[in-house]
Design an enzyme around this catalytic site. Structure first.
Site, PDB file in Angstrom:
ATOM      1  N   SER A 242       0.840  -1.196   0.000  1.00 45.91           N
ATOM      2  CA  SER A 242       0.000   0.000   0.000  1.00 45.91           C
ATOM      3  C   SER A 242       0.881   1.254   0.000  1.00 45.91           C
ATOM      4  O   SER A 242       1.720   1.421  -0.879  1.00 45.91           O
ATOM      5  CB  SER A 242      -0.952  -0.058   1.205  1.00 45.91           C
ATOM      6  OG  SER A 242      -1.984   0.883   1.093  1.00 45.91           O
ATOM      7  N   ASP A 334      -8.982  -4.351  -6.227  1.00 52.64           N
ATOM      8  CA  ASP A 334      -8.495  -3.458  -5.173  1.00 52.64           C
ATOM      9  C   ASP A 334      -9.299  -2.162  -5.208  1.00 52.64           C
ATOM     10  O   ASP A 334      -9.284  -1.438  -6.192  1.00 52.64           O
ATOM     11  CB  ASP A 334      -7.002  -3.176  -5.408  1.00 52.64           C
ATOM     12  CG  ASP A 334      -6.335  -2.446  -4.253  1.00 52.64           C
ATOM     13  OD1 ASP A 334      -7.033  -1.728  -3.513  1.00 52.64           O
ATOM     14  OD2 ASP A 334      -5.113  -2.592  -4.100  1.00 52.64           O
ATOM     15  N   HIS A 369      -7.309  -5.524  -1.819  1.00 51.05           N
ATOM     16  CA  HIS A 369      -6.123  -4.740  -1.461  1.00 51.05           C
ATOM     17  C   HIS A 369      -5.220  -5.444  -0.455  1.00 51.05           C
ATOM     18  O   HIS A 369      -4.005  -5.426  -0.575  1.00 51.05           O
ATOM     19  CB  HIS A 369      -6.593  -3.399  -0.881  1.00 51.05           C
ATOM     20  CG  HIS A 369      -5.496  -2.452  -0.542  1.00 51.05           C
ATOM     21  ND1 HIS A 369      -4.705  -1.852  -1.494  1.00 51.05           N
ATOM     22  CD2 HIS A 369      -5.041  -1.980   0.668  1.00 51.05           C
ATOM     23  CE1 HIS A 369      -3.820  -1.048  -0.905  1.00 51.05           C
ATOM     24  NE2 HIS A 369      -3.999  -1.118   0.411  1.00 51.05           N
TER      25      HIS A 369
END
Length: 445
Positions: A242, A334, A369
Site C-alpha cells: 500500500s 483493489d 487490497h
C-alpha cells in the site's frame, strides 16, 4: 451417542507449525455415512472471536479427511484443505469492521478445531463437540530472534533467522495505518531472511516532532541492515504494501545510499511526486481527497485519488531507472489503490526504456487490497484509522472475493519467497537457512 463420542478420533497434523504451513485434519471412528460439522474457533488478542465451519459426510470407513473430502456447505464449500482458516469470520453479533491481525508474534495463534454431530450452522458454544484439538500457528519459527531497534531514531524490530548467518536482509514497510507491524517480518525471518519491520508514520520521532520522517529515516534503516554483522550487506531487499509501496519505489529509484538487490511491491502505486519525500506523497493524497467515494453502506473507496494515471513524468516515480528486479503483486478488485492500472503503467514505462526484463507482475482477478500471508482470513471491509490522511476512523472498502482472494494470497506468497530467494541468495543454497517446520521441536501433539 455417548459411547460414540468416546471413540471419535480427531487429529490435526502438524498441530504446531508456521502460519503459512498446511495441516491435515482427520476425523475417524464416526458412523459410516454420518453427517458431521468441522469447526474452527479463534479468539484474537483484542478479545473478539472468529469462527469457520464446514459440513462433511463420513465415508464408508467412518472417516472425514478435510484435505481430500468436499465440504457440502458452511463458510466454504468443495475440497479446501485450509478453508477452516481462510474462511474464518467474526462470530455472529460481533461489532462490524473487524480485521484479524497478530500483535504479539512471540505467542502462537491458538485455533481450536472441533467436530460436531450433524450439519450445524450456529450455536456451537452451546454444544458439546465429539472431539477438539488446539492447533498452534506461529509467525516465529523456533530460534528466530526478535530485537527491538531504537538506535538512529528508528522505531523498528529486527527479526533474525536461527543460526549464525550471515543472512540476506529485507526492509519491511506496511501502509497508511501506521504502527509497528511485525508479523510479516517475523514470518520472513522464519524462512531465512533477516527482516526489519519499520514504523514510519507513527514512529517515536514523528510523535515527538509532529513532522513526517524524511528519506534519511529509510536510509538509516537500510544502513542498520547493511552494517549488521549477521546480515549480508550486499543482499538486501525492500518490501512495501500500500503506502509502503510508494516509499519503496521512491527509495529504490532515487536513493544514493540504498543499493537494493530486489524490490517487492504489494497493492500500491508509483503515482507520486518524482524523487519526493513522504510528506509530498501524503500531500498528494490530501490534495485529491475530494476524489474519495462512499458506498451506500458508507464504506470509503480511495482508489480514485490516484486516477487517472498521469502522463506527466514529474508525477510518477521513474521506474525506468530501476536497476534491480521488481515484483508487483496486485489485486484486480483493489478498491483502495489503483494497483492494477499502476502496474500496467509501470510495465509500459519499463519496457519503453529497455528494463522490462526486471519486472514481474502477479495480477489476480477478484483479489482485493489486503494481500496478506497465506490463510489470513479475507476482509473485504474493515475499520481503518489512517495515520496520515485526516486521522479519522472510517470503514475502508478493500475489495476482493473470499475464495479468489485467498487463492491469490497463497500463490503470491509462494512466488514472492521464490523471487526473494533467487535474488537474495544469488545461487547460494537457501535450504540451510529456511525453517518452515516445527516438527522436530514438537514433542507430543
Amino acid at each position: 451417542m455417548d459411547r460414540k463420542k468416546c471413540c471419535v478420533k480427531l487429529s490435526v497434523q502438524p498441530s504446531r507449525g508456521l502460519v503459512d504451513e498446511k495441516f491435515v485434519i482427520l476425523v475417524q471412528n464416526v458412523p459410516p455415512g454420518s453427517q458431521v460439522t468441522v469447526h474452527a474457533s479463534y479468539k484474537c488478542e483484542d478479545g473478539h472471536s472468529w469462527e469457520a465451519f464446514a459440513h462433511y459426510n463420513a465415508n464408508a470407513a467412518g472417516t472425514v479427511n478435510v484435505s481430500e473430502d468436499p465440504s457440502l456447505g458452511g463458510t466454504y464449500s468443495g475440497v479446501e484443505p485450509m478453508g477452516l482458516l481462510w474462511s474464518l469470520r467474526p462470530v455472529p453479533g460481533s461489532k462490524p469492521g473487524l480485521r484479524m491481525r497478530k500483535v504479539n508474534v512471540q505467542t502462537p495463534m491458538e485455533v481450536t478445531i472441533s467436530v460436531y454431530q450433524g450439519h450445524q450452522t450456529e450455536g456451537f458454544v452451546d454444544q458439546v463437540p465429539l472431539g477438539s484439538v488446539v492447533v498452534e500457528r506461529w509467525y516465529m519459527a523456533p530460534g528466530v530472534r526478535r530485537i527491538p531497534i531504537t538506535e538512529g531514531g528508528l522505531t523498528a524490530t529486527l527479526f533474525l533467522p536461527p543460526g549464525p548467518g550471515p543472512f540476506p536482509g529485507l526492509l519491511d514497510l506496511w501502509g497508511g495505518g501506521g504502527k509497528l507491524v511485525e508479523y510479516r517480518a517475523a514470518l520472513l525471518a522464519s524462512h531465512g531472511i533477516a527482516s526489519l519491520a519499520l514504523d514510519y508514520l507513527t514512529a517515536e520521532i514523528v510523535m515527538e516532532t509532529g513532522k513526517a520522517v524524511d528519506n534519511q529515516y529509510f536510509e538509516t534503516a537500510y544502513r542498520l541492515l547493511e552494517q549488521h554483522p549477521q546480515i549480508l550487506g550486499s543482499r538486501i531487499a525492500m518490501l512495501g504494501l500500500s503506502l509502503g509501496t510508494s516509499v519503496t519505489l521512491n527509495m529504490a529509484v532515487y536513493s544514493k545510499v540504498m543499493k537494493l538487490r530486489c524490490v517487492v511491491c504489494v497493492s500500491g502505486s508509483h503515482v507520486q511526486a518524482a524523487d519526493g519525500s513522504l510528506e509530498q506523497i501524503l500531500a498528494c493524497f490530501d490534495e485529491n481527497a475530494d476524489k474519495t467515494r462512499f458506498t451506500e453502506e458508507n464504506q470509503i473507496i480511495v482508489r480514485d485519488l490516484l486516477l487517472p494515471i498521469p502522463t506527466d513524468p514529474k508525477l510518477k516515480t521513474d521506474v525506468g531507472r530501476l536497476q534491480c528486479p521488481l515484483l508487483l503483486v496486485v489485486g484486480e478488485d483493489d478498491q483502495n489503490y489503483p494497483a492494477h492500472e499502476s502496474a500496467m503503467d509501470m510495465k509500459d514505462m519499463m519496457e519503453r526504456v529497455g528494463n522490462g526484463h526486471l519486472l514481474t507482475v502477479l495480477s489476480y482477478p477478484n483479489a482485493g487490497h489486503l494481500i496478506e500471508p497465506p490463510y489470513t482470513p479475507h476482509v473485504r471491509v474493515s475499520a481503518f484509522k489512517s495515520a496520515s490522511i485526516g486521522r479519522q476512523k472510517l470503514m475502508a472498502l478493500w475489495g476482493g472475493e473470499t475464495v479468489a482472494h485467498s487463492r491469490a494470497q497463497e500463490d503470491a506468497w509462494r512466488k514472492m519467497l521464490i523471487f526473494l530467494r533467487e535474488n537474495l541468495y544469488g545461487g547460494r543454497n537457501p535450504s540451510a537457512t529456511s525453517f518452515s517446520h516445527f516438527h522436530c521441536n514438537q514433542g507430543n501433539n
